[in-house]
Design an enzyme around this catalytic site. Structure first.
Site, PDB file in Angstrom:
ATOM      1  N   GLU A  25       0.874  -1.174   0.000  1.00 31.88           N
ATOM      2  CA  GLU A  25       0.000   0.000   0.000  1.00 31.88           C
ATOM      3  C   GLU A  25       0.905   1.215   0.000  1.00 31.88           C
ATOM      4  O   GLU A  25       1.444   1.604   1.045  1.00 31.88           O
ATOM      5  CB  GLU A  25      -0.903  -0.013   1.242  1.00 31.88           C
ATOM      6  CG  GLU A  25      -1.892  -1.170   1.287  1.00 31.88           C
ATOM      7  CD  GLU A  25      -3.084  -0.968   0.366  1.00 31.88           C
ATOM      8  OE1 GLU A  25      -3.386   0.184   0.021  1.00 31.88           O
ATOM      9  OE2 GLU A  25      -3.715  -1.967  -0.015  1.00 31.88           O
ATOM     10  N   CYS A  38      -2.353   9.628   2.682  1.00 30.68           N
ATOM     11  CA  CYS A  38      -1.857   9.041   1.426  1.00 30.68           C
ATOM     12  C   CYS A  38      -2.737   9.375   0.239  1.00 30.68           C
ATOM     13  O   CYS A  38      -2.259   9.469  -0.882  1.00 30.68           O
ATOM     14  CB  CYS A  38      -1.713   7.533   1.572  1.00 30.68           C
ATOM     15  SG  CYS A  38      -3.238   6.741   2.084  1.00 30.68           S
TER      16      CYS A  38
HETATM   17  P1  NAD Z   1       8.198   4.703   4.980  1.00 35.12           P
HETATM   18  O1  NAD Z   1       8.248   3.894   3.740  1.00 35.12           O
HETATM   19  O2  NAD Z   1       9.348   5.583   5.291  1.00 35.12           O
HETATM   20  O3  NAD Z   1       8.013   3.761   6.260  1.00 35.12           O
HETATM   21  C1  NAD Z   1       7.024   2.750   6.324  1.00 35.12           C
HETATM   22  C2  NAD Z   1       7.494   1.628   7.228  1.00 35.12           C
HETATM   23  O4  NAD Z   1       8.695   1.063   6.720  1.00 35.12           O
HETATM   24  C3  NAD Z   1       7.807   2.065   8.649  1.00 35.12           C
HETATM   25  O5  NAD Z   1       7.268   1.122   9.550  1.00 35.12           O
HETATM   26  C4  NAD Z   1       9.320   2.107   8.710  1.00 35.12           C
HETATM   27  O6  NAD Z   1       9.829   1.759   9.984  1.00 35.12           O
HETATM   28  C5  NAD Z   1       9.735   1.075   7.680  1.00 35.12           C
HETATM   29  N1  NAD Z   1      10.977   1.422   6.984  1.00 35.12           N
HETATM   30  C6  NAD Z   1      11.431   2.668   6.674  1.00 35.12           C
HETATM   31  N2  NAD Z   1      12.593   2.594   5.984  1.00 35.12           N
HETATM   32  C7  NAD Z   1      12.878   1.277   5.862  1.00 35.12           C
HETATM   33  C8  NAD Z   1      13.950   0.547   5.258  1.00 35.12           C
HETATM   34  N3  NAD Z   1      14.956   1.166   4.652  1.00 35.12           N
HETATM   35  N4  NAD Z   1      13.932  -0.800   5.317  1.00 35.12           N
HETATM   36  C9  NAD Z   1      12.911  -1.450   5.913  1.00 35.12           C
HETATM   37  N5  NAD Z   1      11.872  -0.807   6.523  1.00 35.12           N
HETATM   38  C10 NAD Z   1      11.851   0.534   6.487  1.00 35.12           C
HETATM   39  O7  NAD Z   1       6.835   5.529   4.883  1.00 35.12           O
HETATM   40  P2  NAD Z   1       6.263   6.586   5.898  1.00 35.12           P
HETATM   41  O8  NAD Z   1       7.094   7.811   5.853  1.00 35.12           O
HETATM   42  O9  NAD Z   1       5.993   5.954   7.211  1.00 35.12           O
HETATM   43  O10 NAD Z   1       4.831   6.895   5.259  1.00 35.12           O
HETATM   44  C11 NAD Z   1       4.639   7.795   4.221  1.00 35.12           C
HETATM   45  C12 NAD Z   1       4.383   7.092   2.920  1.00 35.12           C
HETATM   46  O11 NAD Z   1       3.412   6.073   3.080  1.00 35.12           O
HETATM   47  C13 NAD Z   1       3.798   8.028   1.875  1.00 35.12           C
HETATM   48  O12 NAD Z   1       4.356   7.742   0.612  1.00 35.12           O
HETATM   49  C14 NAD Z   1       2.324   7.688   1.864  1.00 35.12           C
HETATM   50  O13 NAD Z   1       1.652   7.996   0.672  1.00 35.12           O
HETATM   51  C15 NAD Z   1       2.368   6.225   2.108  1.00 35.12           C
HETATM   52  N6  NAD Z   1       1.129   5.749   2.683  1.00 35.12           N
HETATM   53  C16 NAD Z   1       0.352   4.916   1.949  1.00 35.12           C
HETATM   54  C17 NAD Z   1      -0.871   4.485   2.451  1.00 35.12           C
HETATM   55  C18 NAD Z   1      -1.756   3.577   1.672  1.00 35.12           C
HETATM   56  O14 NAD Z   1      -2.708   3.063   2.258  1.00 35.12           O
HETATM   57  N7  NAD Z   1      -1.511   3.315   0.404  1.00 35.12           N
HETATM   58  C19 NAD Z   1      -1.276   4.907   3.721  1.00 35.12           C
HETATM   59  C20 NAD Z   1      -0.447   5.756   4.436  1.00 35.12           C
HETATM   60  C21 NAD Z   1       0.761   6.162   3.924  1.00 35.12           C
END
Ligand code: NAD
Length: 418
Positions: free
Chosen positions: A168, A202
């Site tokens: 997602e 998002c």
């Molecule tokens: P992110 O990708 O930075 O982090 C998401 C998760 O991944 C967190 O739990 C984090 O601890 C983990 N993570 C971060 N870097 C990592 C790595 N290098 N290796 C492994 N795990 C890692 O995203 P975010 O900043 O938490 O959220 C924002 C993004 O999420 C935006 O792009 C937003 O559009 C998207 N989002 C999508 C939805 C949806 O339902 N499609 C909902 C909410 C947010």
């Protein structure tokens, strides 16, 4: 405890927290509790002539141990909505919430560890290091919510163990206003959806394309609407940006841009006023990166077809919104432009329908959830053919003959009538 934690992370009002976190989750829980028996029951399907006589059915089964990795912007909804679906499908669940909304992550861990058997539902907190370990482990399913960039890391790691993955992700979701739209209503809904949770949604409209003829009225109307809502950095009832780093990122996006409204911020306090940016170029960072904050770029177009062709050159977004009273525009938007899901004359609310799957397409995601779609995402569907032993048509057995082949061909040909 959960509301207090979210207030500490975001300064978020109880009203907004209920609307976007708890209210949403109660609907998902109620639906799963009422319907999970029906969802998990065996479903008969018709047989085929070639298999006559037989009973044919589909039997849902749980996948096993599932991992849910979530983003910070709606810390409970994004962790628990997939967990509800996974538990309803009969799996066990490990949730890895985002470390960015740390108070909410702590609260989630506490409430779950106090109320659930850890072999059934557990929370493992942590950041990149902990998540990296988890995604290289042998789960039966990984459900990831977050950025496209990290989604690729998760997908790659899961591939090593052939783990099915739902992603997602995010993207730049456009909103388009055509010349004949109901301008007042369009602005009202656009402003609500853009600045809900301080733009950290998002499916928030990322930028808006407005027909040239509406320029004056649109700009006047949107400024009035923002002022009316009393969004400002003095207003302590406005949701904060999640961290200093994320606030600084928004500040950087304003570099070399024409700010026509708002633009005030306080980095240390994580406050960022609703801000309107006029006519950024498509190449500028503000039109390349997902904004995920209180900045709305406004662009004007003359020809609807050109606007559609322009957004089609970008990655497929998670959502898209069209404000129009013209069915020709609506048809073109819906049939020519690919995006996860969206609305006509509304924003965001397509999320609140359990009959819809929610998910992206292309770089905005793989797979879907919410309601029955969530149950399906966390289930395997076994196809079973059950045959009685009292009867046999021996055509398929050797010794083969020309006569048998004629009959096989007849059966194949007749199959379409059954
Ligand atoms: P992110 O990708 O930075 O982090 C998401 C998760 O991944 C967190 O739990 C984090 O601890 C983990 N993570 C971060 N870097 C990592 C790595 N290098 N290796 C492994 N795990 C890692 O995203 P975010 O900043 O938490 O959220 C924002 C993004 O999420 C935006 O792009 C937003 O559009 C998207 N989002 C999508 C939805 C949806 O339902 N499609 C909902 C909410 C947010």
């Amino acid at each position: 405890m959960l509301s207090e934690a979210i207030y500490l992370d975001f300064n978020k009002l109880e009203f907004e927290t209920y609307l976007t976190e708890f209210g949403f989750l109660y609907i998902e829980i109620d639906e799963a509790v009422i319907k999970f028996k029906k969802w998990s029951s065996k479903k008969s399907v018709s047989s085929s002539l070639i298999n006559f006589p037989s009973k044919n059915y589909i039997l849902p089964e749980p996948l096993g141990v599932t991992l849910i990795i979530s983003a910070w912007n709606y810390p409970y909804q994004l962790a628990l909505a997939p967990a509800i679906a996974s538990l309803a499908a009969g799996n066990t669940v490990i949730i890895k919430p985002s470390e960015v909304a740390i108070h909410s992550s702590n609260a989630l861990k506490k409430i779950i560890s106090e109320n659930f058997d850890a072999n059934h539902l557990a929370v493992i907190e942590g950041g990149v290091e902990e998540t990296t370990k988890l995604i290289h482990s042998k789960f039966d399913k990984i459900f990831f919510t977050g950025s496209t960039q990290v989604g690729k890391i998760v997908y790659k790691a899961a591939a090593e163990n052939l783990i099915p993955v739902t992603l997602e992700l995010g993207g730049k979701s456009p909103a388009i206003l055509t010349e004949d739209c109901h301008l007042k209503r369009s602005i009202q809904r656009l402003v609500w959806g853009k600045f809900l949770n301080a733009g950290q949604t998002c499916v928030a409209p990322d930028y808006v394309l407005v027909h040239q003829s509406l320029k004056k009225d649109f700009l006047k109307g949107i400024e009035e609407k923002i002022k009316l809502r009393k969004y400002s950095i003095e207003n302590q009832n406005f949701t904060k940006i999640v961290s200093v780093k994320h606030t600084q990122r928004l500040v950087n996006l304003l570099e070399n841009q024409e700010v026509i409204f708002g633009g005030n911020y306080h980095i240390e306090n994580r406050d960022f006023e609703p801000t309107l940016v006029l006519n950024p170029t498509w190449e500028s960072p503000i039109m390349q990166e997902e904004i995920f904050g209180t900045v709305l770029p406004i662009l004007f177009y003359e020809n609807f077809n050109d606007a559609i062709q322009q957004i089609k050159t970008k990655e497929k977004p998670l959502a898209a919104y069209l404000f129009t009273e013209n069915s020709k525009y609506k048809d073109q938007f819906l049939n020519e432009f690919s995006f996860g899901g969206g609305c006509v004359n509304e924003v965001i609310m397509h999320l609140v329908n359990g009959n819809f799957g929610f998910g992206g397409v292309g770089s905005s995601g793989i797979g879907a959830y919410h309601g029955y779609e969530g149950f399906k995402t966390f289930s395997h569907f076994k196809s079973i053919l059950e045959k009685p032993t009292f009867f046999e048509i021996p055509l398929r057995y050797s010794a083969y003959s020309a006569n048998k082949l004629i009959w096989i061909k007849r059966f194949v040909n007749w199959s379409k009538y059954f």
